[in-house]
Design an enzyme around this catalytic site. Structure first.
Site, PDB file in Angstrom:
ATOM      1  N   GLN A 134      -5.245   2.291   3.938  1.00 41.40           N
ATOM      2  CA  GLN A 134      -5.098   3.386   4.889  1.00 41.40           C
ATOM      3  C   GLN A 134      -6.342   4.273   4.872  1.00 41.40           C
ATOM      4  OE1 GLN A 134      -1.447   4.812   3.242  1.00 41.40           O
ATOM      5  NE2 GLN A 134      -2.382   5.227   1.270  1.00 41.40           N
ATOM      6  N   ASP A 182      -0.522  11.739  -4.745  1.00 42.86           N
ATOM      7  CA  ASP A 182      -1.208  13.035  -4.884  1.00 42.86           C
ATOM      8  C   ASP A 182      -0.912  13.700  -6.217  1.00 42.86           C
ATOM      9  OD1 ASP A 182       1.218  14.741  -4.610  1.00 42.86           O
ATOM     10  OD2 ASP A 182       1.195  14.065  -2.538  1.00 42.86           O
ATOM     11  N   ASP A 215       1.780   3.946  -7.420  1.00 43.37           N
ATOM     12  CA  ASP A 215       1.350   4.100  -6.031  1.00 43.37           C
ATOM     13  C   ASP A 215       0.410   2.953  -5.690  1.00 43.37           C
ATOM     14  OD1 ASP A 215       1.103   6.712  -3.880  1.00 43.37           O
ATOM     15  OD2 ASP A 215      -0.341   5.085  -3.680  1.00 43.37           O
ATOM     16  N   ASP A 250       1.972  -2.345  -6.165  1.00 44.46           N
ATOM     17  CA  ASP A 250       3.023  -2.373  -5.149  1.00 44.46           C
ATOM     18  C   ASP A 250       4.327  -1.866  -5.757  1.00 44.46           C
ATOM     19  OD1 ASP A 250       4.859  -2.943  -3.194  1.00 44.46           O
ATOM     20  OD2 ASP A 250       4.498  -5.097  -3.164  1.00 44.46           O
ATOM     21  N   GLY A 251       4.836  -0.751  -5.240  1.00 44.05           N
ATOM     22  CA  GLY A 251       6.054  -0.169  -5.780  1.00 44.05           C
ATOM     23  C   GLY A 251       7.271  -1.053  -5.607  1.00 44.05           C
ATOM     24  N   ASP A 255       8.660   8.882  -3.528  1.00 31.75           N
ATOM     25  CA  ASP A 255       7.814   9.899  -2.898  1.00 31.75           C
ATOM     26  C   ASP A 255       6.808   9.165  -2.020  1.00 31.75           C
ATOM     27  OD1 ASP A 255       6.086  11.903  -2.202  1.00 31.75           O
ATOM     28  OD2 ASP A 255       5.488  12.425  -4.249  1.00 31.75           O
ATOM     29  N   ASP A 271       5.878   8.071   5.572  1.00 28.42           N
ATOM     30  CA  ASP A 271       6.911   7.682   6.528  1.00 28.42           C
ATOM     31  C   ASP A 271       7.145   6.173   6.478  1.00 28.42           C
ATOM     32  OD1 ASP A 271       7.033  10.325   7.295  1.00 28.42           O
ATOM     33  OD2 ASP A 271       5.649  10.069   8.967  1.00 28.42           O
ATOM     34  N   PRO A 318       2.207   0.814   4.644  1.00 29.54           N
ATOM     35  CA  PRO A 318       2.450   0.445   3.248  1.00 29.54           C
ATOM     36  C   PRO A 318       3.811   0.868   2.720  1.00 29.54           C
ATOM     37  CG  PRO A 318       0.251   1.383   3.514  1.00 29.54           C
ATOM     38  CD  PRO A 318       0.972   1.593   4.817  1.00 29.54           C
TER      39      PRO A 318
END
EC number: 2.5.1.16
Length: 285
Positions: A35, A90, A110, A141-142, A160, A163, A167
């Site tokens: 991204q 973050d 993340d 990859d979660g 967390d 949208d 990903p």
């Protein structure tokens, strides 16, 4: 989205509305394998992070989200020790989780390391806990992480995420929730950001339906203000394995918490458990 006359404006098609920030300059831009991440300096809201053109956070108001996705679940669980955060690059949620001294380990997984690196550079106040001995930062990859998580090994899973597109799309379906259900202990809690209850109640219902298909028995959606997000009102949804769970929380512990918060309090927690009538009706509460 558009940038003109020193304003950054994000258009929100589902409600025919927009939100804007006056900016004084662009600080950075990185295209990761997943991204595009941009950082702007605003005139009144501190720094602004965008991911693929969507507002992720500002310096001024991120505390609403980070506190509400963390503390209600942590004070609802009787004794949370092992926490997994899916997404959260973050690092603000990790910081809030590790304010709880009873937490023995918190793993943040993340997919995009660049989000964390940008946060460390431009939002260092969110990254205070990154070097806590209890913290583990993974960049993977979660969905795969939760699929491989040992059964009954986790007290709280916090999703967390961005949208449910790109990903993060795989974090909003039955297969992922089944992995979370398996990983959680019997008293475990799943909590996930669940978009705007003003504009996207259908999506919240869809999430809760998918969670139910995965085995979760009880749900509670908690709305809260989030000025930088579309409609200015956001939510998190908690899910429990227990039937007819009332999501009562450790009120005395919340009142006596030994750490500072800017929004969350025990009194606020009590109030947010009572949904506004139109939300309660739409969600069948």
């Amino acid at each position: 989205m558009s940038t003109n006359d020193n304003w950054y404006i994000e258009h929100f098609q589902p409600t025919g509305s927009a939100i804007g920030f006056r900016i004084s300059g662009k600080l950075d831009e990185v295209q990761s394998p997943f991204q595009k991440i941009e950082i702007y300096q605003t005139t009144d809201w501190g720094k602004l992070m965008l991911i693929d053109g969507a507002v992720m956070l500002t310096s001024r108001d991120n505390f609403f989200y980070h506190e509400m996705i963390s503390h209600p679940a942590l004070f609802t669980h009787p004794a949370p020790k092992r926490v997994v955060i899916i997404g959260g690059g973050d690092c603000g949620t990790l910081r809030e989780v590790l304010k709880h001294p009873g937490v023995e380990s918190a793993t943040q997984c993340d997919i995009d390391e660049q989000v964390t690196r940008m946060s460390e550079k431009y939002f260092p106040e969110l990254c205070d806990a990154n070097h806590d001995a209890r913290a583990e930062l993974l960049f993977d990859d979660g969905v795969a992480y939760m699929a491989n998580c040992p059964a009954g090994s986790v007290d709280i899973v916090i999703v967390d995420s961005t949208d449910p597109v790109g990903p993060a799309e795989g974090l909003f379906n039955k297969a992922f929730y089944e992995s979370c259900f398996k990983a959680l202990k019997d008293e475990g809690i799943l909590v996930q950001q669940s978009e705007s209850p003003l504009a996207l109640l259908d999506l919240i219902n869809e999430m809760r339906t998918e969670m139910g298909k995965a085995g979760f028995q009880s749900f509670k959606t908690l709305p809260f203000p989030q000025p930088c997000y579309p409609t200015g009102w956001w939510s998190v949804t908690m899910a429990s394995k227990q039937a007819n769970a009332d999501f009562a929380f450790r009120q005395a512990d919340a009142q006596a918490k030994g750490f500072d918060t800017l929004y969350y309090t025990a009194h606020l927690h009590t109030g947010v458990l009572v949904a506004p009538p139109f939300v309660a009706k739409a969600l069948g509460e």
